[in-house]
Design a protein around this motif. Structure first.
Motif, mmCIF file in Angstrom:
data_model
loop_
_atom_site.group_PDB
_atom_site.id
_atom_site.type_symbol
_atom_site.label_atom_id
_atom_site.label_comp_id
_atom_site.label_asym_id
_atom_site.label_seq_id
_atom_site.Cartn_x
_atom_site.Cartn_y
_atom_site.Cartn_z
ATOM 1 N N GLU A 23 -6.760 30.789 -11.052
ATOM 2 C CA GLU A 23 -7.535 30.154 -9.965
ATOM 3 C C GLU A 23 -6.815 28.904 -9.436
ATOM 4 O O GLU A 23 -6.734 28.685 -8.235
ATOM 5 N N ILE A 24 -6.288 28.116 -10.364
ATOM 6 C CA ILE A 24 -5.594 26.879 -9.927
ATOM 7 C C ILE A 24 -4.344 27.247 -9.118
ATOM 8 O O ILE A 24 -4.073 26.660 -8.058
ATOM 9 N N LEU A 25 -3.610 28.239 -9.592
ATOM 10 C CA LEU A 25 -2.370 28.612 -8.890
ATOM 11 C C LEU A 25 -2.666 29.201 -7.512
ATOM 12 O O LEU A 25 -1.968 28.893 -6.531
ATOM 13 N N GLN A 26 -3.730 29.999 -7.440
ATOM 14 C CA GLN A 26 -4.099 30.573 -6.127
ATOM 15 C C GLN A 26 -4.519 29.464 -5.154
ATOM 16 O O GLN A 26 -4.181 29.478 -3.981
ATOM 17 N N LYS A 27 -5.254 28.515 -5.695
ATOM 18 C CA LYS A 27 -5.704 27.378 -4.885
ATOM 19 C C LYS A 27 -4.490 26.640 -4.301
ATOM 20 O O LYS A 27 -4.411 26.400 -3.092
ATOM 21 N N ILE A 53 -4.514 24.387 -0.831
ATOM 22 C CA ILE A 53 -5.575 23.429 -1.196
ATOM 23 C C ILE A 53 -5.042 22.524 -2.315
ATOM 24 O O ILE A 53 -4.438 23.003 -3.293
ATOM 25 N N ARG A 54 -5.278 21.227 -2.161
ATOM 26 C CA ARG A 54 -4.766 20.257 -3.136
ATOM 27 C C ARG A 54 -5.411 20.481 -4.501
ATOM 28 O O ARG A 54 -6.633 20.607 -4.596
ATOM 29 N N ILE A 55 -4.608 20.492 -5.550
ATOM 30 C CA ILE A 55 -5.193 20.606 -6.884
ATOM 31 C C ILE A 55 -5.458 19.202 -7.425
ATOM 32 O O ILE A 55 -4.810 18.231 -7.039
ATOM 33 N N SER A 56 -6.446 19.107 -8.326
ATOM 34 C CA SER A 56 -6.824 17.792 -8.868
ATOM 35 C C SER A 56 -5.914 17.426 -10.044
ATOM 36 O O SER A 56 -5.184 18.275 -10.574
ATOM 37 N N SER A 57 -6.021 16.180 -10.483
ATOM 38 C CA SER A 57 -5.251 15.743 -11.653
ATOM 39 C C SER A 57 -5.673 16.538 -12.885
ATOM 40 O O SER A 57 -4.844 16.860 -13.739
ATOM 41 N N GLU A 58 -6.974 16.832 -12.984
ATOM 42 C CA GLU A 58 -7.463 17.589 -14.152
ATOM 43 C C GLU A 58 -6.838 18.988 -14.155
ATOM 44 O O GLU A 58 -6.448 19.512 -15.194
ATOM 45 N N GLU A 59 -6.746 19.578 -12.969
ATOM 46 C CA GLU A 59 -6.137 20.909 -12.892
ATOM 47 C C GLU A 59 -4.634 20.849 -13.221
ATOM 48 O O GLU A 59 -4.089 21.746 -13.865
ATOM 49 N N LEU A 70 5.497 22.151 -11.571
ATOM 50 C CA LEU A 70 4.263 21.362 -11.435
ATOM 51 C C LEU A 70 4.387 20.357 -10.290
ATOM 52 O O LEU A 70 3.446 20.154 -9.521
ATOM 53 N N CYS A 71 5.560 19.746 -10.175
ATOM 54 C CA CYS A 71 5.774 18.768 -9.094
ATOM 55 C C CYS A 71 5.594 19.459 -7.735
ATOM 56 O O CYS A 71 4.932 18.932 -6.843
ATOM 57 N N ARG A 72 6.210 20.636 -7.581
ATOM 58 C CA ARG A 72 6.081 21.355 -6.300
ATOM 59 C C ARG A 72 4.606 21.718 -6.029
ATOM 60 O O ARG A 72 4.119 21.603 -4.918
ATOM 61 N N ILE A 73 3.897 22.125 -7.077
ATOM 62 C CA ILE A 73 2.497 22.546 -6.918
ATOM 63 C C ILE A 73 1.593 21.334 -6.649
ATOM 64 O O ILE A 73 0.698 21.386 -5.821
ATOM 65 N N PHE A 74 1.836 20.242 -7.341
ATOM 66 C CA PHE A 74 0.944 19.073 -7.264
ATOM 67 C C PHE A 74 1.185 18.232 -6.011
ATOM 68 O O PHE A 74 0.259 17.737 -5.381
ATOM 69 N N PHE A 75 2.473 18.075 -5.641
ATOM 70 C CA PHE A 75 2.798 17.201 -4.500
ATOM 71 C C PHE A 75 2.699 17.980 -3.187
ATOM 72 O O PHE A 75 3.716 18.384 -2.616
ATOM 73 N N ASP A 76 1.481 18.141 -2.714
ATOM 74 C CA ASP A 76 1.313 18.809 -1.424
ATOM 75 C C ASP A 76 1.758 17.902 -0.279
ATOM 76 O O ASP A 76 1.845 18.327 0.866
ATOM 77 N N ASN A 77 2.040 16.630 -0.596
ATOM 78 C CA ASN A 77 2.419 15.686 0.460
ATOM 79 C C ASN A 77 3.891 15.222 0.371
ATOM 80 O O ASN A 77 4.281 14.283 1.053
#
Ligand code: SF4
Length: 365
Positions: free
Chosen positions: A17-21, A26-32, A286-293
């Motif tokens: 679910e997190i990866l699809q998001k 869609i931005r993932i949260s720190s918890e995710e 993780l960096c690529r996934i987390f840093f949407d900006n």
């Protein structure tokens, strides 16, 4: 919070679910992010990261840049206990500070070989006045008017501000006026005050580091940012670090690229653990996934070597940074020539594109 994520589903479902998001933008949260870091499958994360990379950056290209690093002084009072570069931590090393003329002389050969980017890096030397930095920039820019100078780091800027009593804004304006074009995001290591105290009790605090970066960006001195891990930091501290950088980028939009790398064993005073390649790749993804900006994630060939660097290009990274002409702070595996860099990228299956510090691609590539 981690427990909440795990409450209703099994780990694989949550991961999917997190990866699809993330893949759907869609931005993932720190918890995710923490969940992925702790429980994620590094191969699945790599596939998602590569897919996001292909949407953000032209699919088949990988960039590199060419620059000369000159370490203008090896005297430093910060005494980071992982650093073997300075005379404070390496008793065999002879203390030096280069004059502007010596720097010009050192850069001349690179310039003749079409290297138009200079990265000035040094320790925090209490004997240098603010005028030294201004004169250095002015003289180098006068000699080579068409070059780009990336210079100093937050810890050096904070020291200049403390020494002169001038605000960070004023310091940056004066440096910019003298010829500074951009700013490295160096010295972040891990943005946790607990860890920073372990690195050195004189290290800039998280608050001061962020404030300095934000001020640089406000003055249009754009930068990179990084994380250095692989010591005693916790998983939570790693994710906090990434969250601090993402928030900084939301606020200032001044970060052009992000570079994950790990601590290297340079001294006996600092605990460094072995970071296996899969963990390095997991971080890149993780960096690529987390840093949407943040548009660009750099692979670090300098620290992790060519094999891991090649894999990182399939795990979300779009840039290899090298070839660097000189690097004293890190043990170097770097590519030494443009040909080596281009061949490396081609061998990995991508089209090499030369870029500058501002991530503008060379039209001739
Ligand atoms: S890492 Fe930088 S600030 Fe720390 S001791 Fe080395 S030169 Fe100084």
């Amino acid at each position: 919070m981690q427990k909440d994520i795990l409450k209703n589903s099994n780990k694989e479902t949550i991961e999917n679910e997190i990866l699809q998001k993330a893949e759907s933008g869609i931005r993932i949260s720190s918890e995710e992010a923490l969940f992925l870091w702790k429980h994620g499958n590094f191969k699945k994360m790599g596939i998602t990261a590569h897919s996001i990379k292909c949407k953000k950056v032209k699919k088949n290209i990988v960039s590199y840049t060419v620059f000369r690093i000159i370490n203008y002084t090896n005297h430093c009072i910060i005494r980071c206990n992982f650093c073997s570069f300075t005379t404070q931590t390496n008793s065999d090393s002879k203390e030096y500070t280069l004059s502007p003329d010596q720097i010009i002389k050192q850069f001349e050969t690179s310039y003749k070989h079409d290297v138009k980017q200079l990265f000035l890096q040094g320790g925090v030397n209490p004997e240098l006045s603010f005028d030294y930095y201004l004169e250095l920039l002015r003289k180098v820019k006068k000699e080579f008017s068409d070059i780009h100078i990336r210079a100093f780091s937050p810890v050096e800027i904070l020291h200049m501000s403390k020494n002169t009593g001038m605000s960070l804004s004023k310091i940056f304006l004066e440096l910019k006026d003298a010829g500074m074009d951009s700013f490295p995001g160096a010295g972040a290591e891990i943005l946790s005050d607990r860890m920073r105290n372990i690195l050195s009790n004189k290290k800039a605090s998280t608050y001061d580091w962020v404030l300095t970066m934000k001020t640089a960006h406000e003055k249009n001195l754009l930068s990179s940012a990084n994380i250095v891990w692989g010591s005693e930091e916790t998983d939570e501290e790693i994710i906090d670090h990434l969250a601090i950088i993402r928030k900084l980028q939301d606020d200032s939009k001044g970060i052009l690229s992000f570079v994950p790398w790990t601590f290297q064993q340079q001294t006996k005073n600092f605990k460094v653990r072995y970071v296996p390649t899969y963990e390095y790749l997991k971080m890149v993804a993780l960096c690529r996934i987390f840093f949407d900006n943040i548009s660009h994630i750099e692979a670090s060939l300098l620290v992790h070597g060519e094999k891991a660097g090649e894999l990182a290009l399939l795990w979300g990274s779009d840039d290899i940074n090298s070839p660097v002409i000189e690097e004293n702070v890190l043990r170097s595996y770097g590519l030494k020539t443009i040909k080596e860099a281009e061949n490396f990228i081609k061998k990995a299956g991508f089209k090499p594109v030369r870029r500058n510090f501002m991530f503008e691609y060379d039209k001739k590539s």
